[in-house]
Enzyme design. Structure first.
Site, PDB file in Angstrom:
ATOM      1  N   ASN A   1      49.833  42.763  45.609  1.00 49.75           N
ATOM      2  CA  ASN A   1      48.473  43.274  45.402  1.00 49.75           C
ATOM      3  C   ASN A   1      47.504  42.171  45.797  1.00 49.75           C
ATOM      4  O   ASN A   1      47.561  41.074  45.224  1.00 49.75           O
ATOM      5  CB  ASN A   1      48.236  43.615  43.926  1.00 49.75           C
ATOM      6  CG  ASN A   1      49.127  44.744  43.432  1.00 49.75           C
ATOM      7  OD1 ASN A   1      49.778  45.423  44.217  1.00 49.75           O
ATOM      8  ND2 ASN A   1      49.154  44.937  42.115  1.00 49.75           N
TER       9      ASN A   1
ATOM     10  N   TYR B   1      37.635  40.210  45.143  1.00 49.02           N
ATOM     11  CA  TYR B   1      37.525  39.283  44.003  1.00 49.02           C
ATOM     12  C   TYR B   1      37.371  37.837  44.481  1.00 49.02           C
ATOM     13  O   TYR B   1      36.836  37.002  43.768  1.00 49.02           O
ATOM     14  CB  TYR B   1      38.729  39.413  43.075  1.00 49.02           C
ATOM     15  CG  TYR B   1      38.744  40.728  42.319  1.00 49.02           C
ATOM     16  CD1 TYR B   1      37.697  41.071  41.462  1.00 49.02           C
ATOM     17  CD2 TYR B   1      39.788  41.633  42.473  1.00 49.02           C
ATOM     18  CE1 TYR B   1      37.696  42.280  40.784  1.00 49.02           C
ATOM     19  CE2 TYR B   1      39.800  42.837  41.788  1.00 49.02           C
ATOM     20  CZ  TYR B   1      38.753  43.159  40.944  1.00 49.02           C
ATOM     21  OH  TYR B   1      38.741  44.350  40.269  1.00 49.02           O
TER      22      TYR B   1
ATOM     23  N   GLU C   1      51.957  43.189  38.124  1.00 50.80           N
ATOM     24  CA  GLU C   1      51.157  41.989  37.880  1.00 50.80           C
ATOM     25  C   GLU C   1      51.440  41.298  36.553  1.00 50.80           C
ATOM     26  O   GLU C   1      50.523  41.035  35.762  1.00 50.80           O
ATOM     27  CB  GLU C   1      49.662  42.322  37.983  1.00 50.80           C
ATOM     28  CG  GLU C   1      49.288  42.862  39.345  1.00 50.80           C
ATOM     29  CD  GLU C   1      47.789  42.938  39.568  1.00 50.80           C
ATOM     30  OE1 GLU C   1      47.016  42.661  38.631  1.00 50.80           O
ATOM     31  OE2 GLU C   1      47.384  43.249  40.696  1.00 50.80           O
TER      32      GLU C   1
ATOM     33  N   LYS D   1      37.196  51.996  42.762  1.00 54.67           N
ATOM     34  CA  LYS D   1      37.908  51.719  44.022  1.00 54.67           C
ATOM     35  C   LYS D   1      38.526  52.973  44.637  1.00 54.67           C
ATOM     36  O   LYS D   1      39.217  52.896  45.652  1.00 54.67           O
ATOM     37  CB  LYS D   1      38.962  50.636  43.822  1.00 54.67           C
ATOM     38  CG  LYS D   1      38.338  49.272  43.490  1.00 54.67           C
ATOM     39  CD  LYS D   1      39.320  48.136  43.595  1.00 54.67           C
ATOM     40  CE  LYS D   1      38.700  46.849  43.099  1.00 54.67           C
ATOM     41  NZ  LYS D   1      38.454  46.831  41.642  1.00 54.67           N
TER      42      LYS D   1
ATOM     43  N   ASP E   1      43.899  47.491  33.423  1.00 54.30           N
ATOM     44  CA  ASP E   1      42.628  48.046  33.881  1.00 54.30           C
ATOM     45  C   ASP E   1      42.668  49.570  33.979  1.00 54.30           C
ATOM     46  O   ASP E   1      42.529  50.144  35.053  1.00 54.30           O
ATOM     47  CB  ASP E   1      42.294  47.403  35.244  1.00 54.30           C
ATOM     48  CG  ASP E   1      40.968  47.892  35.803  1.00 54.30           C
ATOM     49  OD1 ASP E   1      40.114  48.338  35.025  1.00 54.30           O
ATOM     50  OD2 ASP E   1      40.810  47.833  37.042  1.00 54.30           O
TER      51      ASP E   1
ATOM     52  N   TRP F   1      44.246  50.879  46.946  1.00 51.24           N
ATOM     53  CA  TRP F   1      43.831  51.020  45.553  1.00 51.24           C
ATOM     54  C   TRP F   1      42.425  51.567  45.543  1.00 51.24           C
ATOM     55  O   TRP F   1      41.539  50.881  46.004  1.00 51.24           O
ATOM     56  CB  TRP F   1      43.872  49.658  44.839  1.00 51.24           C
ATOM     57  CG  TRP F   1      43.703  49.793  43.358  1.00 51.24           C
ATOM     58  CD1 TRP F   1      42.601  49.480  42.624  1.00 51.24           C
ATOM     59  CD2 TRP F   1      44.674  50.283  42.444  1.00 51.24           C
ATOM     60  NE1 TRP F   1      42.826  49.759  41.301  1.00 51.24           N
ATOM     61  CE2 TRP F   1      44.090  50.254  41.157  1.00 51.24           C
ATOM     62  CE3 TRP F   1      45.982  50.775  42.576  1.00 51.24           C
ATOM     63  CZ2 TRP F   1      44.765  50.689  40.021  1.00 51.24           C
ATOM     64  CZ3 TRP F   1      46.640  51.191  41.447  1.00 51.24           C
ATOM     65  CH2 TRP F   1      46.026  51.136  40.182  1.00 51.24           C
TER      66      TRP F   1
ATOM     67  N   GLU G   1      48.484  46.964  46.808  1.00 54.24           N
ATOM     68  CA  GLU G   1      47.104  47.279  46.405  1.00 54.24           C
ATOM     69  C   GLU G   1      46.157  46.491  47.283  1.00 54.24           C
ATOM     70  O   GLU G   1      46.350  45.290  47.488  1.00 54.24           O
ATOM     71  CB  GLU G   1      46.821  46.868  44.947  1.00 54.24           C
ATOM     72  CG  GLU G   1      47.435  47.762  43.908  1.00 54.24           C
ATOM     73  CD  GLU G   1      47.039  47.359  42.474  1.00 54.24           C
ATOM     74  OE1 GLU G   1      45.952  46.759  42.298  1.00 54.24           O
ATOM     75  OE2 GLU G   1      47.824  47.647  41.568  1.00 54.24           O
TER      76      GLU G   1
ATOM     77  N   TYR H   1      43.349  41.142  46.959  1.00 56.97           N
ATOM     78  CA  TYR H   1      41.939  41.576  46.996  1.00 56.97           C
ATOM     79  C   TYR H   1      41.055  40.532  47.664  1.00 56.97           C
ATOM     80  O   TYR H   1      39.943  40.287  47.210  1.00 56.97           O
ATOM     81  CB  TYR H   1      41.458  41.875  45.572  1.00 56.97           C
ATOM     82  CG  TYR H   1      42.066  43.152  45.017  1.00 56.97           C
ATOM     83  CD1 TYR H   1      41.452  44.373  45.231  1.00 56.97           C
ATOM     84  CD2 TYR H   1      43.253  43.129  44.300  1.00 56.97           C
ATOM     85  CE1 TYR H   1      41.995  45.550  44.731  1.00 56.97           C
ATOM     86  CE2 TYR H   1      43.814  44.293  43.801  1.00 56.97           C
ATOM     87  CZ  TYR H   1      43.175  45.507  44.025  1.00 56.97           C
ATOM     88  OH  TYR H   1      43.717  46.664  43.535  1.00 56.97           O
TER      89      TYR H   1
HETATM   90  C1  BDP Z   1      44.864  45.053  40.255  1.00 57.13           C
HETATM   91  C2  BDP Z   1      45.552  45.849  39.162  1.00 57.13           C
HETATM   92  C3  BDP Z   1      44.911  47.213  38.959  1.00 57.13           C
HETATM   93  C4  BDP Z   1      43.415  47.060  38.886  1.00 57.13           C
HETATM   94  C5  BDP Z   1      42.926  46.435  40.175  1.00 57.13           C
HETATM   95  C6  BDP Z   1      41.399  46.270  40.218  1.00 57.13           C
HETATM   96  O1  BDP Z   1      46.930  46.039  39.449  1.00 57.13           O
HETATM   97  O2  BDP Z   1      45.423  47.813  37.792  1.00 57.13           O
HETATM   98  O3  BDP Z   1      42.765  48.277  38.631  1.00 57.13           O
HETATM   99  O4  BDP Z   1      43.480  45.158  40.246  1.00 57.13           O
HETATM  100  O5  BDP Z   1      40.920  45.245  39.770  1.00 57.13           O
HETATM  101  O6  BDP Z   1      45.058  43.707  40.143  1.00 57.13           O
HETATM  102  O7  BDP Z   1      40.725  47.187  40.641  1.00 57.13           O
END
Ligand code: BDP
Length: 576
Positions: free
Chosen positions: A449, A455, A396, A552, A162, A532, A487, A451
């Site tokens: 990492n 997500y 990842e 982000k 990404d 992040w 992250e 989210y």
């Molecule tokens: C993480 C990745 C990172 C992405 C981030 C995202 O390590 O490179 O930019 O997600 O989705 O899983 O913002």
């Protein structure tokens, strides 16, 4: 690998400037002896955002420049060194091929002594920026119609990571000399015994070159020692290196034949230790908490090019919010950035460019070889930086494959053999294996990492925090190792507000980061929190990437704070 240095035994010439450039879309160009015409292009910088029609061009590009060297250089060993060329570089000087190198983000050098002349040297570099499944990081992976992201939601360009796959000669190109008999490499490791700093110095130099004298200077100390007698320098009442006091001694190495000095190399030395003890990370024997970011080398027009002013600015922003650390997401940063981290007192998790790795057979053996090469090159480049406290072998990887565990075990053993002094990690993402991640069995620190609340549990931060807490506790119970939340973050459109908070608003990012940090602060085994991202950054086009940007950042791409940056400052900054 020694960074070039200028002193009375060594000289450097920087080839930055406007070179000539031609694209070669069908890879049929035969311009190794030089070409006519072409367009002017700046070096170093990515090519994509400089020339109007090259934004998405990831094929072959040819660069050319001419240079002269001072007459006094001829007859001495002369090298050419590239800080980073993405992705594959082939280099010719005056029509002779002098070498090639695969992989962006790491330096390489070739000796050119027997090909260089005083004037009108023609330097040609063919750069192949194509994304391919057998490259690292990979791209253009054959679409998987069963997966939406491999199928109808596929991004463009089709990288398996990404961030935008910028290409070109992205870091400085230097021509430099060393003496006939020279210091070739230096490895410094440090330890602490009571109040004494123990500095181990290993020097590689040309054969039959006499002896090496080391002088360590700083903070009222000046130790002079012949390294043939002992390679250990003992510094009484050592001024230790840490983020609060980034104390650096100067270590000067002189190569002597009899009483005559024939070469000299100086490098800064920070005396510090880094260890894992149970579920803690210890710097100089004391538990340390990492606050900081993942970041990108990314700036308008320059792409992934070397911009010293942006490096300084990013250190200023990090310091302003109270960060003490960063991870080189997702590739080695410019070595000049690492030298600044030494001086400014930042702790660095130093990551290779192994991002988006997957384990399907096609190209796997090649990806494996490249991961070994890049791990070797990274450790050779950065081993002497006190700021570097950990190696990250990958970000990842798609480790839901039985080949993943052995793949990384081998790489971990390689990193440990090359550098037994630093912890090693593999950064993992929740949706692939969660706590069943195979590398968690053997890595020293667990970098996760996560989210939740973005997500998954999108729009519901509290539910996300609950899931995160349960997973952190379960992972800690299973492995008993230190954990870094490497992250966490939320895309945020600057200037977009909502009360109550909702996704993409500045309020949502602020609440998301605050609640996550408050949770992490309650977990003694969590030794790091990396948001992040430091700044918004460019990525490939996709329906889930508005304006081909990842938003982000807590700062915008042009380095202005969002609301969350102010909040982080309240949460992280120590009282002064
Ligand atoms: C993480 C990745 C990172 C992405 C981030 C995202 O390590 O490179 O930019 O997600 O989705 O899983 O913002």
């Amino acid at each position: 690998m020694l960074y070039p240095q200028s002193n009375s035994y060594r000289q450097i010439q920087d080839l930055s400037g406007f070179w000539n450039f031609r694209i070669d879309p069908d890879a049929s160009g035969a311009w190794s002896a030089g070409f006519e015409g072409g367009q002017p292009i700046a070096v170093p910088a990515s090519w994509n955002d400089q020339l109007n029609d090259l934004r998405d061009y990831l094929g072959v590009g040819w660069y050319q420049t001419t240079f002269s060297v001072p007459a006094g250089w001829l007859g001495q060993p002369i090298f050419i060194r590239f800080g980073s060329v993405n992705y594959l570089a082939e280099v010719w000087l005056n029509g002779t091929q002098i070498g090639q190198h695969e992989g962006g983000h790491l330096p390489f050098a070739f000796e050119i002594s027997s090909h260089v002349q005083a004037e009108a040297n023609v330097l040609v570099v063919r750069v192949d920026g194509e994304l391919a499944p057998d490259r690292v990081p990979p791209g253009n992976i054959p679409p998987d119609p069963k997966s939406p992201f491999g199928g109808f939601l596929r991004n463009f360009p089709a990288n398996a990571f990404d961030f935008f796959p910028y290409c070109g000669i992205q870091r400085p190109v230097q021509v430099y000399t060393v003496p006939q008999k020279a210091i070739q490499d230096v490895t410094v490791t440090t330890d602490i015994e009571g109040t004494t700093g123990v500095v181990q110095v290993a020097v590689e130099h040309s054969a039959d070159a006499g002896q090496v004298r080391a002088t360590l200077k700083g903070f009222g100390t000046e130790l002079v020692q012949d390294l043939d007698d002992s390679s250990t320098l003992r510094v009484e009442n050592a001024a230790l290196w840490s983020p609060d006091q980034p104390n650096l001694y100067d270590l000067t190495l002189e190569l002597l034949v009899g009483d005559t000095i024939i070469d000299r190399y100086t490098l800064p030395v920070g005396i510090r230790t880094i260890q894992v003890a149970g579920d803690q990370l210890l710097l100089n024997g004391e538990p340390v908490q990492l606050t900081g970011f993942g970041r990108h080398e990314d700036f308008p027009v320059m792409g992934r090019g070397y911009v010293p002013a942006v490096m300084i600015k990013d250190f200023e922003l990090m310091r302003w919010v109270g960060a003490n650390s960063f991870r080189t997401t997702h590739y080695p940063y410019a070595e000049e950035m690492m030298a600044l981290a030494d001086r400014l007192g930042f702790l660095v998790i130093d990551e290779t460019q192994a991002v988006g790795l997957y384990f399907a057979e096609h190209g796997l053996e090649r990806r494996r070889e490249l991961c070994h090469q890049f791990t070797r090159e990274l450790i050779a480049r950065d081993k002497n930086h006190p700021s570097v406290i950990m190696w990250s072998l990958a970000n990842e990887p798609f480790n839901n494959d039985e080949k993943a565990g052995p793949f990384f075990r081998e790489l971990y053993d390689l990193a440990k053999a090359l550098d037994p002094t630093r912890p090693v990690t593999v950064v993992n993402v929740g949706m692939i294996n969660g706590p069943d991640e195979p590398t968690f069995e053997f890595v020293d620190v667990l970098c996760m990492n996560r989210y939740y609340g973005w997500y998954s549990q999108g729009g519901n931060i509290d539910d996300g925090i609950e899931v995160l807490e349960a997973e952190l506790d379960a992972t800690h119970a299973k492995f008993g190792k230190p954990i870094i939340l490497s992250e966490f973050g939320a895309d945020t459109l600057p200037g977009w507000h909502a009360e109550p908070s909702e996704m993409f608003s500045e309020e949502y990012q602020t609440e998301f980061l605050t609640k996550t940090i408050n949770l992490l602060n309650q977990k003694s085994y969590v030794v790091g929190q990396h948001v992040w991202n430091l700044c918004d950054f460019k990525t490939s086009q996709a329906v889930f990437r508005t304006a081909a940007m990842n938003f982000k950042g807590v700062f915008t791409r042009d380095r202005r704070p969002k609301m969350a940056a102010h909040r982080l400052r309240e949460l992280w900054r120590k009282e002064e």
